[in-house]
Scaffold this motif. Structure first.
Motif, short mmCIF file in Angstrom:
data_model
loop_
_atom_site.label_atom_id
_atom_site.label_comp_id
_atom_site.label_asym_id
_atom_site.label_seq_id
_atom_site.Cartn_x
_atom_site.Cartn_y
_atom_site.Cartn_z
N SER A 3 0.83 -1.20 0.00
CA SER A 3 0.00 0.00 0.00
C SER A 3 0.86 1.26 0.00
CB SER A 3 -0.93 0.01 1.20
OG SER A 3 -0.19 0.14 2.40
N ILE A 57 3.24 7.77 -0.98
CA ILE A 57 1.79 7.63 -1.04
C ILE A 57 1.43 6.38 -0.25
CG2 ILE A 57 -0.21 7.24 -2.53
CD1 ILE A 57 1.31 8.72 -4.71
N ASP A 58 0.51 6.54 0.68
CA ASP A 58 0.04 5.43 1.51
C ASP A 58 -1.42 5.18 1.15
OD1 ASP A 58 -0.75 3.63 3.44
OD2 ASP A 58 0.27 4.66 5.08
N ASP A 59 -1.65 4.15 0.35
CA ASP A 59 -3.02 3.84 -0.07
C ASP A 59 -3.90 3.40 1.10
OD1 ASP A 59 -2.54 4.45 -2.75
OD2 ASP A 59 -1.93 2.39 -3.22
N GLN A 60 -3.29 2.85 2.12
CA GLN A 60 -4.06 2.38 3.27
C GLN A 60 -4.69 3.53 4.04
OE1 GLN A 60 -2.18 -0.76 5.49
NE2 GLN A 60 -3.18 -0.16 7.37
N GLY A 62 -4.53 6.89 2.78
CA GLY A 62 -4.85 7.98 1.87
C GLY A 62 -3.87 9.14 1.96
#
Length: 82
Positions: A3, A57-60, A62
């Protein structure tokens, strides 16, 4: 799939500092290497409004985090106590 995505420049000491923290925290991440010329870093500019790296960027969560000091602080606060 990780992520975390790190936009970075090869041999950049600020980027390497973030990589070291990611490794110390045993976090999986995907590296996206950007072009050396600032004017060619349009992908980073679309994300942050600037052409500087590193950018995480941390998709977990946002989160979109720029600058090595800020990224290190974010990683330690978010993932340091796991």
């Amino acid at each position: 799939m990780s992520s975390l995505t790190l936009y970075r420049l090869q041999a950049c000491p600020f980027c390497e500092r973030v990589v070291k923290v990611l490794q110390n925290l045993n976090l999986s991440y995907q590296s996206r290497f950007v072009l050396p010329m600032h004017s060619d870093r349009s992908v980073v500019k679309r994300i942050t409004g600037a052409r500087t790296v590193p950018v995480l960027i941390d998709d977990q969560t946002g989160a979109v985090v720029a600058e090595s000091d800020t990224i290190v602080t974010y990683l330690q606060k978010t993932y340091g106590d796991r």
